[in-house]
Design a protein around this motif. Sequence first.
Motif, PDB file in Angstrom:
ATOM      1  N   VAL A  56      47.019  53.427  32.755  1.00  0.00           N
ATOM      2  CA  VAL A  56      47.909  54.448  32.233  1.00  0.00           C
ATOM      3  C   VAL A  56      49.354  54.117  32.578  1.00  0.00           C
ATOM      4  O   VAL A  56      49.645  53.485  33.595  1.00  0.00           O
ATOM      5  N   THR A  57      50.264  54.535  31.719  1.00  0.00           N
ATOM      6  CA  THR A  57      51.700  54.356  31.968  1.00  0.00           C
ATOM      7  C   THR A  57      52.373  55.674  32.287  1.00  0.00           C
ATOM      8  O   THR A  57      53.552  55.700  32.643  1.00  0.00           O
ATOM      9  N   GLU A  58      51.608  56.772  32.163  1.00  0.00           N
ATOM     10  CA  GLU A  58      52.168  58.105  32.396  1.00  0.00           C
ATOM     11  C   GLU A  58      51.064  59.043  32.862  1.00  0.00           C
ATOM     12  O   GLU A  58      49.921  58.970  32.410  1.00  0.00           O
ATOM     13  N   SER A  90      54.870  65.864  32.783  1.00  0.00           N
ATOM     14  CA  SER A  90      54.437  64.477  32.887  1.00  0.00           C
ATOM     15  C   SER A  90      55.377  63.690  33.779  1.00  0.00           C
ATOM     16  O   SER A  90      56.513  64.106  34.050  1.00  0.00           O
ATOM     17  N   ILE A  91      54.890  62.534  34.236  1.00  0.00           N
ATOM     18  CA  ILE A  91      55.686  61.642  35.068  1.00  0.00           C
ATOM     19  C   ILE A  91      55.214  60.211  34.825  1.00  0.00           C
ATOM     20  O   ILE A  91      54.017  59.956  34.687  1.00  0.00           O
ATOM     21  N   ALA A  92      56.159  59.279  34.727  1.00  0.00           N
ATOM     22  CA  ALA A  92      55.823  57.879  34.492  1.00  0.00           C
ATOM     23  C   ALA A  92      55.106  57.297  35.708  1.00  0.00           C
ATOM     24  O   ALA A  92      55.248  57.799  36.829  1.00  0.00           O
ATOM     25  N   GLY A 148      57.483  56.407  38.394  1.00  0.00           N
ATOM     26  CA  GLY A 148      57.978  57.607  39.057  1.00  0.00           C
ATOM     27  C   GLY A 148      56.940  58.205  39.987  1.00  0.00           C
ATOM     28  O   GLY A 148      57.269  58.711  41.065  1.00  0.00           O
ATOM     29  N   CYS A 149      55.688  58.132  39.574  1.00  0.00           N
ATOM     30  CA  CYS A 149      54.586  58.633  40.404  1.00  0.00           C
ATOM     31  C   CYS A 149      54.473  57.816  41.693  1.00  0.00           C
ATOM     32  O   CYS A 149      54.320  58.363  42.781  1.00  0.00           O
ATOM     33  N   LYS A 150      54.588  56.507  41.559  1.00  0.00           N
ATOM     34  CA  LYS A 150      54.525  55.631  42.728  1.00  0.00           C
ATOM     35  C   LYS A 150      55.692  55.912  43.675  1.00  0.00           C
ATOM     36  O   LYS A 150      55.535  55.907  44.907  1.00  0.00           O
ATOM     37  N   THR A 151      56.866  56.187  43.106  1.00  0.00           N
ATOM     38  CA  THR A 151      58.037  56.510  43.924  1.00  0.00           C
ATOM     39  C   THR A 151      57.825  57.806  44.703  1.00  0.00           C
ATOM     40  O   THR A 151      58.175  57.905  45.882  1.00  0.00           O
ATOM     41  N   CYS A 207      41.657  55.099  34.228  1.00  0.00           N
ATOM     42  CA  CYS A 207      41.243  54.848  32.846  1.00  0.00           C
ATOM     43  C   CYS A 207      40.819  56.115  32.106  1.00  0.00           C
ATOM     44  O   CYS A 207      41.300  56.404  31.028  1.00  0.00           O
ATOM     45  N   SER A 208      39.894  56.851  32.694  1.00  0.00           N
ATOM     46  CA  SER A 208      39.278  57.967  31.977  1.00  0.00           C
ATOM     47  C   SER A 208      40.156  59.208  31.933  1.00  0.00           C
ATOM     48  O   SER A 208      40.029  60.032  31.043  1.00  0.00           O
ATOM     49  N   SER A 209      41.048  59.353  32.890  1.00  0.00           N
ATOM     50  CA  SER A 209      41.873  60.563  32.943  1.00  0.00           C
ATOM     51  C   SER A 209      43.220  60.241  33.559  1.00  0.00           C
ATOM     52  O   SER A 209      43.340  59.353  34.412  1.00  0.00           O
ATOM     53  N   SER A 210      44.243  60.945  33.113  1.00  0.00           N
ATOM     54  CA  SER A 210      45.579  60.737  33.665  1.00  0.00           C
ATOM     55  C   SER A 210      46.211  62.057  34.094  1.00  0.00           C
ATOM     56  O   SER A 210      47.416  62.156  34.256  1.00  0.00           O
ATOM     57  N   THR A 211      45.379  63.101  34.264  1.00  0.00           N
ATOM     58  CA  THR A 211      45.875  64.413  34.651  1.00  0.00           C
ATOM     59  C   THR A 211      45.692  64.629  36.146  1.00  0.00           C
ATOM     60  O   THR A 211      44.565  64.624  36.648  1.00  0.00           O
ATOM     61  N   ILE A 212      46.800  64.785  36.851  1.00  0.00           N
ATOM     62  CA  ILE A 212      46.774  65.016  38.293  1.00  0.00           C
ATOM     63  C   ILE A 212      46.744  66.514  38.546  1.00  0.00           C
ATOM     64  O   ILE A 212      47.624  67.244  38.084  1.00  0.00           O
TER      65      ILE A 212
END
Length: 276
Positions: A9-11, A90-92, A95-98, A165-170
Amino acid sequence: MAQSNCTQVTEFSLAGFTQDPVTQVYLFLLFLLTYLVTIVGNLDIIILIRASHLLHSPMYYFLGNLAFIDLCFSTMTPKMFVDLMSEKKSIAYAGCKTQVFLFQLFGMTEYFLLAAMAYVAICHPLLYPLVVSPKCCFQLVTGSCLVGLTNGVGQTISMSTLSFCSSSTIDLFFCDISPLISLSTSDTTLSHIILTTAASLFGLFSILVILLSYVAIIATILSINSAEGKRKAFSTCTSHLTTVSISYGASFFTYLNPSSRAADKWAVVFYAMSAD
């Protein structure tokens, strides 16, 4: 092990607190008030300590650095304000890593600053301004920052090894390593080890130093002849110990149970707000 057909994921999407517009407004106002009080209060502390020569003692030196770390901690709060009032939260990936790096850096640094203050109190609870040198204070603050930096780098590397992969919702209002581990579709063994080791080794060490300091402080308080003096001293210790207990309790609950969900969200709120 990452899946061969995985598209990283990128976002990320942030679940936030609630989807109810009215509740979002109330939370926005509550957190805005807390944020403003944090900024003004910590700036006042820093300015007052810098301006008054009477406050150039070891404990106030640590308090000034603690206020500065709190200001740094609050840099992630404006993003939360924007998300509370936005339909798309959302967050890139970068940005999430930061956010992971900064939260872990400042959080652990603050804990070790609290432990450093406790260590100073252990030496001579009533005489530390006379026996603790400026060089010692500088070394303790520098050491706290290095431990925080080590933790931040370690948790960021941990995130870099994860695949999503399967989800990008935190299921949180910002990026932190614990929900990211739960979200990952790859092998999270290494991440669990790093997270648990940091929480257990660093966290338990700092809380142990703080508890030992309270044993020394309470022993000193009991030697005070004045009943009024004992009452005031115990009152001060109780309020500070309550703050430390909430902060450490919430963080241990979060990071030693990375698979939990809804309860974690509010535990992190207490963790982050107690840091502020």
